[in-house]
Scaffold this motif. Structure first.
Motif, PDB file in Angstrom:
ATOM      1  N   SER A  56      25.778  20.085  39.033  1.00  0.00           N
ATOM      2  CA  SER A  56      24.553  20.836  38.777  1.00  0.00           C
ATOM      3  C   SER A  56      24.246  20.753  37.289  1.00  0.00           C
ATOM      4  O   SER A  56      25.161  20.580  36.462  1.00  0.00           O
ATOM      5  CB  SER A  56      24.708  22.287  39.209  1.00  0.00           C
ATOM      6  OG  SER A  56      25.795  22.903  38.521  1.00  0.00           O
ATOM      7  N   THR A  57      22.959  20.875  36.906  1.00  0.00           N
ATOM      8  CA  THR A  57      22.573  20.675  35.513  1.00  0.00           C
ATOM      9  C   THR A  57      21.760  21.847  34.974  1.00  0.00           C
ATOM     10  O   THR A  57      21.288  22.705  35.718  1.00  0.00           O
ATOM     11  CB  THR A  57      21.739  19.386  35.335  1.00  0.00           C
ATOM     12  OG1 THR A  57      20.389  19.628  35.749  1.00  0.00           O
ATOM     13  CG2 THR A  57      22.329  18.234  36.132  1.00  0.00           C
ATOM     14  N   SER A  58      21.581  21.815  33.662  1.00  0.00           N
ATOM     15  CA  SER A  58      20.875  22.894  32.967  1.00  0.00           C
ATOM     16  C   SER A  58      19.376  22.868  33.215  1.00  0.00           C
ATOM     17  O   SER A  58      18.684  23.835  32.879  1.00  0.00           O
ATOM     18  CB  SER A  58      21.142  22.797  31.461  1.00  0.00           C
ATOM     19  OG  SER A  58      20.651  21.557  30.956  1.00  0.00           O
ATOM     20  N   GLN A  59      18.840  21.800  33.791  1.00  0.00           N
ATOM     21  CA  GLN A  59      17.402  21.705  34.022  1.00  0.00           C
ATOM     22  C   GLN A  59      17.044  21.693  35.509  1.00  0.00           C
ATOM     23  O   GLN A  59      15.997  21.183  35.904  1.00  0.00           O
ATOM     24  CB  GLN A  59      16.835  20.472  33.316  1.00  0.00           C
ATOM     25  CG  GLN A  59      16.943  20.565  31.799  1.00  0.00           C
ATOM     26  CD  GLN A  59      16.327  19.383  31.086  1.00  0.00           C
ATOM     27  OE1 GLN A  59      15.542  18.634  31.661  1.00  0.00           O
ATOM     28  NE2 GLN A  59      16.679  19.212  29.818  1.00  0.00           N
TER      29      GLN A  59
ATOM     30  N   GLY B 108      11.856   3.519  22.970  1.00  0.00           N
ATOM     31  CA  GLY B 108      12.167   2.349  23.790  1.00  0.00           C
ATOM     32  C   GLY B 108      13.604   2.301  24.243  1.00  0.00           C
ATOM     33  O   GLY B 108      14.104   1.245  24.648  1.00  0.00           O
ATOM     34  N   SER B 109      14.289   3.429  24.227  1.00  0.00           N
ATOM     35  CA  SER B 109      15.701   3.466  24.604  1.00  0.00           C
ATOM     36  C   SER B 109      15.892   3.051  26.050  1.00  0.00           C
ATOM     37  O   SER B 109      15.149   3.474  26.936  1.00  0.00           O
ATOM     38  CB  SER B 109      16.252   4.878  24.393  1.00  0.00           C
ATOM     39  OG  SER B 109      17.578   4.968  24.866  1.00  0.00           O
ATOM     40  N   THR B 110      16.900   2.227  26.282  1.00  0.00           N
ATOM     41  CA  THR B 110      17.211   1.770  27.644  1.00  0.00           C
ATOM     42  C   THR B 110      18.248   2.647  28.328  1.00  0.00           C
ATOM     43  O   THR B 110      18.497   2.500  29.520  1.00  0.00           O
ATOM     44  CB  THR B 110      17.740   0.320  27.604  1.00  0.00           C
ATOM     45  OG1 THR B 110      18.915   0.268  26.782  1.00  0.00           O
ATOM     46  CG2 THR B 110      16.682  -0.619  27.048  1.00  0.00           C
ATOM     47  N   THR B 111      18.855   3.565  27.590  1.00  0.00           N
ATOM     48  CA  THR B 111      19.898   4.423  28.153  1.00  0.00           C
ATOM     49  C   THR B 111      19.496   5.889  28.202  1.00  0.00           C
ATOM     50  O   THR B 111      20.160   6.689  28.867  1.00  0.00           O
ATOM     51  CB  THR B 111      21.195   4.325  27.333  1.00  0.00           C
ATOM     52  OG1 THR B 111      20.940   4.812  26.004  1.00  0.00           O
ATOM     53  CG2 THR B 111      21.695   2.882  27.270  1.00  0.00           C
ATOM     54  N   GLY B 112      18.436   6.240  27.479  1.00  0.00           N
ATOM     55  CA  GLY B 112      18.067   7.644  27.352  1.00  0.00           C
ATOM     56  C   GLY B 112      18.759   8.338  26.200  1.00  0.00           C
ATOM     57  O   GLY B 112      18.472   9.489  25.893  1.00  0.00           O
ATOM     58  N   TRP B 113      19.666   7.616  25.528  1.00  0.00           N
ATOM     59  CA  TRP B 113      20.438   8.189  24.436  1.00  0.00           C
ATOM     60  C   TRP B 113      20.193   7.419  23.145  1.00  0.00           C
ATOM     61  O   TRP B 113      20.010   6.198  23.159  1.00  0.00           O
ATOM     62  CB  TRP B 113      21.930   8.150  24.751  1.00  0.00           C
ATOM     63  CG  TRP B 113      22.323   8.984  25.925  1.00  0.00           C
ATOM     64  CD1 TRP B 113      22.588   8.538  27.191  1.00  0.00           C
ATOM     65  CD2 TRP B 113      22.472  10.400  25.961  1.00  0.00           C
ATOM     66  NE1 TRP B 113      22.901   9.590  28.004  1.00  0.00           N
ATOM     67  CE2 TRP B 113      22.842  10.748  27.273  1.00  0.00           C
ATOM     68  CE3 TRP B 113      22.331  11.412  25.008  1.00  0.00           C
ATOM     69  CZ2 TRP B 113      23.070  12.062  27.658  1.00  0.00           C
ATOM     70  CZ3 TRP B 113      22.566  12.722  25.391  1.00  0.00           C
ATOM     71  CH2 TRP B 113      22.931  13.039  26.700  1.00  0.00           C
ATOM     72  N   SER B 114      20.227   8.144  22.040  1.00  0.00           N
ATOM     73  CA  SER B 114      20.106   7.527  20.717  1.00  0.00           C
ATOM     74  C   SER B 114      21.155   8.113  19.790  1.00  0.00           C
ATOM     75  O   SER B 114      21.584   9.265  19.950  1.00  0.00           O
ATOM     76  CB  SER B 114      18.714   7.774  20.118  1.00  0.00           C
ATOM     77  OG  SER B 114      17.713   7.084  20.831  1.00  0.00           O
TER      78      SER B 114
ATOM     79  N   HIS C 110      22.346  10.860  32.815  1.00  0.00           N
ATOM     80  CA  HIS C 110      21.180  10.629  31.978  1.00  0.00           C
ATOM     81  C   HIS C 110      20.661  11.964  31.454  1.00  0.00           C
ATOM     82  O   HIS C 110      20.605  12.949  32.193  1.00  0.00           O
ATOM     83  CB  HIS C 110      20.088   9.920  32.788  1.00  0.00           C
ATOM     84  CG  HIS C 110      19.034   9.280  31.947  1.00  0.00           C
ATOM     85  ND1 HIS C 110      18.057  10.014  31.300  1.00  0.00           N
ATOM     86  CD2 HIS C 110      18.794   7.979  31.639  1.00  0.00           C
ATOM     87  CE1 HIS C 110      17.260   9.190  30.638  1.00  0.00           C
ATOM     88  NE2 HIS C 110      17.689   7.950  30.824  1.00  0.00           N
ATOM     89  N   PRO C 111      20.252  12.020  30.197  1.00  0.00           N
ATOM     90  CA  PRO C 111      19.824  13.308  29.631  1.00  0.00           C
ATOM     91  C   PRO C 111      18.548  13.868  30.244  1.00  0.00           C
ATOM     92  O   PRO C 111      18.255  15.050  30.058  1.00  0.00           O
ATOM     93  CB  PRO C 111      19.629  12.985  28.146  1.00  0.00           C
ATOM     94  CG  PRO C 111      19.379  11.522  28.096  1.00  0.00           C
ATOM     95  CD  PRO C 111      20.220  10.947  29.187  1.00  0.00           C
ATOM     96  N   GLN C 112      17.774  13.028  30.963  1.00  0.00           N
ATOM     97  CA  GLN C 112      16.525  13.536  31.530  1.00  0.00           C
ATOM     98  C   GLN C 112      16.756  14.640  32.561  1.00  0.00           C
ATOM     99  O   GLN C 112      15.853  15.413  32.877  1.00  0.00           O
ATOM    100  CB  GLN C 112      15.740  12.400  32.191  1.00  0.00           C
ATOM    101  CG  GLN C 112      16.409  11.794  33.405  1.00  0.00           C
ATOM    102  CD  GLN C 112      15.636  10.618  33.964  1.00  0.00           C
ATOM    103  OE1 GLN C 112      14.541  10.309  33.509  1.00  0.00           O
ATOM    104  NE2 GLN C 112      16.193   9.943  34.948  1.00  0.00           N
TER     105      GLN C 112
ATOM    106  N   SER D 173      20.704  21.593  24.836  1.00  0.00           N
ATOM    107  CA  SER D 173      19.326  21.289  25.230  1.00  0.00           C
ATOM    108  C   SER D 173      18.821  19.992  24.619  1.00  0.00           C
ATOM    109  O   SER D 173      17.646  19.658  24.758  1.00  0.00           O
ATOM    110  CB  SER D 173      18.404  22.454  24.832  1.00  0.00           C
ATOM    111  OG  SER D 173      18.784  23.643  25.490  1.00  0.00           O
ATOM    112  N   GLY D 174      19.689  19.275  23.936  1.00  0.00           N
ATOM    113  CA  GLY D 174      19.298  17.998  23.346  1.00  0.00           C
ATOM    114  C   GLY D 174      18.592  18.119  22.023  1.00  0.00           C
ATOM    115  O   GLY D 174      18.027  17.142  21.526  1.00  0.00           O
ATOM    116  N   ARG D 175      18.618  19.307  21.424  1.00  0.00           N
ATOM    117  CA  ARG D 175      18.020  19.491  20.103  1.00  0.00           C
ATOM    118  C   ARG D 175      19.077  19.267  19.018  1.00  0.00           C
ATOM    119  O   ARG D 175      20.268  19.464  19.254  1.00  0.00           O
ATOM    120  CB  ARG D 175      17.413  20.891  19.988  1.00  0.00           C
ATOM    121  CG  ARG D 175      16.342  21.180  21.023  1.00  0.00           C
ATOM    122  CD  ARG D 175      15.967  22.644  21.067  1.00  0.00           C
ATOM    123  NE  ARG D 175      17.112  23.485  21.397  1.00  0.00           N
ATOM    124  CZ  ARG D 175      17.033  24.808  21.550  1.00  0.00           C
ATOM    125  NH1 ARG D 175      15.872  25.426  21.387  1.00  0.00           N
ATOM    126  NH2 ARG D 175      18.118  25.502  21.854  1.00  0.00           N
TER     127      ARG D 175
END
Length: 757
Positions: A649-652, A580-586, A628-630, A345-347
């Protein structure tokens, strides 16, 4: 003015109300070479001059060990003292002009001060705490940063340091060779090193190269450069020719012909070399002379006429000094973090201990406002300091304790169960934990000084795969194998090797060496993290650094520094909204007490090892695309029933189309069209343009032409289908045409093109 008249000239200068008198002296010639008559003595300066530099007005700046700073007008030979001896608390080593015209001074301990507008008192810019010993030279680049030659605190190894113009950022620039003196290279924009290794060499640090590649300019002459005597000064003319002063001689390196000739000899000890206008009392074919500082108490400034015009006062930009990143606030860990990972979940999950009394696993939610919550503590059954964390496909957690136990944490309700307790005591100090897709675990250990292991845990038993020197971290290699970070010895001896599962051999990565890992098991550095492009990140305690290794270049760059509070964990996860991420990832970096964010990195590679890809001949991977994580974690893939490419297919609640030719992933449908939940199942119906997707709650949707409609299903019949997708996710697909067939595999956030010969 005739030379004879200079013998009685007295220049009286006022400095802060104090009269400073200096006398220009008659010229004295030394033995020359190649027809030159070098050695015109312009002036004597009390004490020991340690460096010479040119300012924007063409004057020769100087500094002495005793703390006098001033300049000499090269054409007249007249000297002006800007600060008298005793003005600085430590012996000075180098002088340079800054972008704003201030006079910057470097002392032996690496402190930087400057005379603003050339006037005292000196203002402290940078106070070194840990990084610099025996500083010998520096220069200023057009970004305002300082590049310093010095020894490191580790075994006297020398390197180059990097300090921002305001002194707030600092890092190692390069730890290689034995840099003593530096100059900017007008020919390439790089930096020339006067290197004390092997009797002295001239080397070039490549321009615009984050990996700091070096090449030899002169590795033959060996004039006797020494960091002890601080000689080896080097200056460059606009053609890139180099003037090199060492062991009482001056050499000229001709860049066009790649030859070195003796320009002048017969000097005493030389420190400092600079090109400036020729004086009024020598014959110079070019109008420019090389000035060198000879001896001490007093120091004599010698002039060698007829050299090329000088390069610029300021060096070309060497980039930006790296920082720790953006601090993620408001977050207080409440314990010392030793490990960090991310869930689907990105946590973030962090593990560690509070002074080895209470042990913790906590979860960090990054959006919309970062927050932290406890998952489990010693009171719930955690049995030791948490050194490793793995998130299983079912979102449960496996935790490694330092003493070698692996504990399984499930939530709702909370349960902590020991699944491996190291019955044979094979794990002395476990430092990391990674999982294999086959259910096995891998643990690196630090057993004793210079002794370590990589251990596989499977079926309740443990076996040793390899015996590196004090293993500290592990990470899956997307193309097969496993990275292992190792200590190897004091100083910058740390390295990362690649474990081949086909024969359990540790394969050295020559460009992933010279890292200053600690060898103390009580610290948490050595962690490894891999992105979808194959870059590998690692943290090191004893040089406070974060590096990024590029396997394609077999070299690394420092992308973070200043981690003084015990760096411990690395993970790639979705960026915070304000980053300000340009990729959605840090890339997230944990210290014992702080969390830092480095935005705009590539998507993460899977953290799961696949030992079946153990570098077996004929099996390979190339990246086809990332997501992309979004949109949430990709769950399943299938061949697109329309056009070409892959759908996922995705989790969201999204369905995305991936163009495997370009790597572009775009949404087909999502919550706005009626999809919802964790879409764990995906089927492309043969012979139609329709997709069927099902979420974890048992709802089924049909997707065609951008339209979504719910499909009534028998729950009892659907249940085993969903369970099949959960236990065996559909992550492999073959795209076939009349002339070719390609296989693709979903691994985490990445789709790989698999090659099997």
């Amino acid at each position: 003015m005739a030379p004879s008249q200079l013998s009685t000239l007295v220049l009286v200068e006022l400095l802060a109300g104090v009269a400073v008198a200096q006398t220009a002296v008659p010229h004295q010639k030394l033995n020359g070479a190649s027809g030159q008559e070098p050695g015109e003595r312009l002036i004597e300066i009390p004490g020991q001059v340690r460096d010479l530099a040119r300012d924007a007005d063409g004057r020769i700046l100087y500094c002495t060990s005793e703390g006098e700073v001033g300049f000499v007008e090269p054409q007249s030979g007249l000297r002006t003292a800007l600060a008298p001896a005793g003005s600085f608390p430590n012996p000075l080593r180098a002088v340079a002009q800054t972008l704003t015209g201030d006079v910057a001074l470097l002392d032996v301990h690496g402190f930087i001060r400057k005379l603003v507008n050339g006037l005292p008192p000196a203002v402290l810019v940078y106070e070194d705490d840990l990084m610099i010993q025996d500083a010998t030279d520096f220069l200023v680049d057009v970004s305002g940063n300082y590049i310093i030659a010095s020894a490191t605190p580790s075994n006297g190894l020398r390197g180059m340091n990097w300090v921002s113009g305001n002194g707030q950022r600092w890092a190692y620039y390069l730890v290689r060779h034995s840099p003593v003196q530096l100059c900017a290279d007008p020919l390439t924009g790089g930096i020339v090193i006067s290197d004390a290794d092997g009797g002295g060499n001239l080397r070039l640090v490549a321009a615009n190269d984050p990996y700091r590649s070096t090449s030899a300019i002169d590795s033959v002459t060996h004039p006797g450069v020494s960091s002890v005597t601080d000689d080896g000064a080097v200056a460059a003319d606009t053609s890139g020719n180099l003037y090199w002063a060492a062991s009482g001689k001056v050499y000229k390196r001709w860049r066009a012909s790649a030859t070195t000739t003796l320009l002048a000899s017969g000097f005493g000890a030389l420190r400092g070399a600079v090109i400036a206008r020729s004086s009024d009392h020598v014959s110079s074919s070019t109008g420019w002379s090389l000035y060198v500082a000879e001896g001490q108490s007093p120091t004599r400034i010698r002039e060698i006429p007829g050299v090329g015009a000088p390069g610029g006062v300021i060096a070309p930009s060497q980039g930006l000094v790296p920082t720790r990143g953006i601090q993620v606030t408001p977050l207080i860990f409440g314990f010392q973090v030793f490990e960090m990972t991310a869930d689907d979940s990105g946590r973030l999950l962090v593990g560690g201990t509070q002074f080895q009394t209470t042990h913790y696993v906590k979860r960090i939610t990054l959006t919309p406002t970062p927050s932290i919550a406890t998952v489990a503590t010693s009171a719930n059954g955690l049995s030791g300091v948490i050194e490793g964390l793995v998130v299983a496909p079912d979102d449960s957690i496996y935790a490694l304790t330092r003493t070698g136990s692996i504990q399984h944490i499930t939530e709702g309700p909370l349960s902590v169960t020991t699944v491996f307790n190291d019955p044979t005591n094979v794990i002395s100090n476990g430092k990391d934990l990674v999982a294999d897709v086959n259910g096995s675990f891998y643990v690196p250990t630090r057993d004793a000084w210079g002794v370590g292991k990589v251990i596989e845990i499977s079926g309740g038993g443990a076996s040793v795969l390899a015996n590196p020197s004090e293993a500290r971290g592990l990470a899956a290699v997307p193309t097969g194998g496993m990275y292992v970070s190792t200590w190897n010895g004091p100083g910058f001896s740390g390295a990362v090797a690649r474990l081949r599962f086909s024969d359990n051999v540790l394969e050295p990565q020559p460009g992933f060496t010279s890292i200053n890992y600690t060898n103390d098991f009580v610290w948490g550095d050595g962690d490894l993290c891999v992105d979808a492009n194959g870059s590998v990140y690692s943290l090191s305690e004893d040089d406070w650094s974060l590096v990024r290794y590029d396997p394609g270049q077999d070299a690394f760059e420092r992308v973070g520094s200043m981690y003084k509070n015990h760096p411990s964990g690395l993970v790639i996860a979705p960026s915070t909204p304000s980053s300000g991420s340009t990729t959605g990832w840090s890339l997230y970096v944990s210290e014992f007490d702080f969390l830092w964010e480095k935005p705009s990195v590539a998507a993460p590679a899977s953290t799961f090892v696949d030992s079946s890809l153990g570098l077996v001949a004929g099996i390979g991977r190339t990246q086809a695309g990332t997501f992309h994580p979004q949109y949430g974690q990709p769950r399943a893939i299938a061949a697109a029933p329309f056009g070409s490419g892959i759908v996922t297919s995705t989790s969201q609640g999204w369905v995305l189309a991936l163009d495997v030719a370009t790597g572009e992933a775009v949404p087909i449908a999502g919550p706005a069209q009626g999809l919802r939940g964790d879409l764990v199942a995906l089927v492309a119906q043969r012979g139609s343009r329709q997709l069927l997707v099902a979420n974890d709650a048992g709802e089924v949707f049909a997707l065609a032409g951008g339209t979504v409609r719910p499909v009534p299903v028998d729950a009892e019949r659907l249940s085993p289908v969903l369970e099949s997708f959960r236990s065996h996710p559909r992550r492999w697909v073959a795209l076939r045409s009349a002339w070719a067939s390609e296989d693709y595999v979903l691994d985490g956030w990445v789709v790989w093109r698999a090659t099997i010969e």
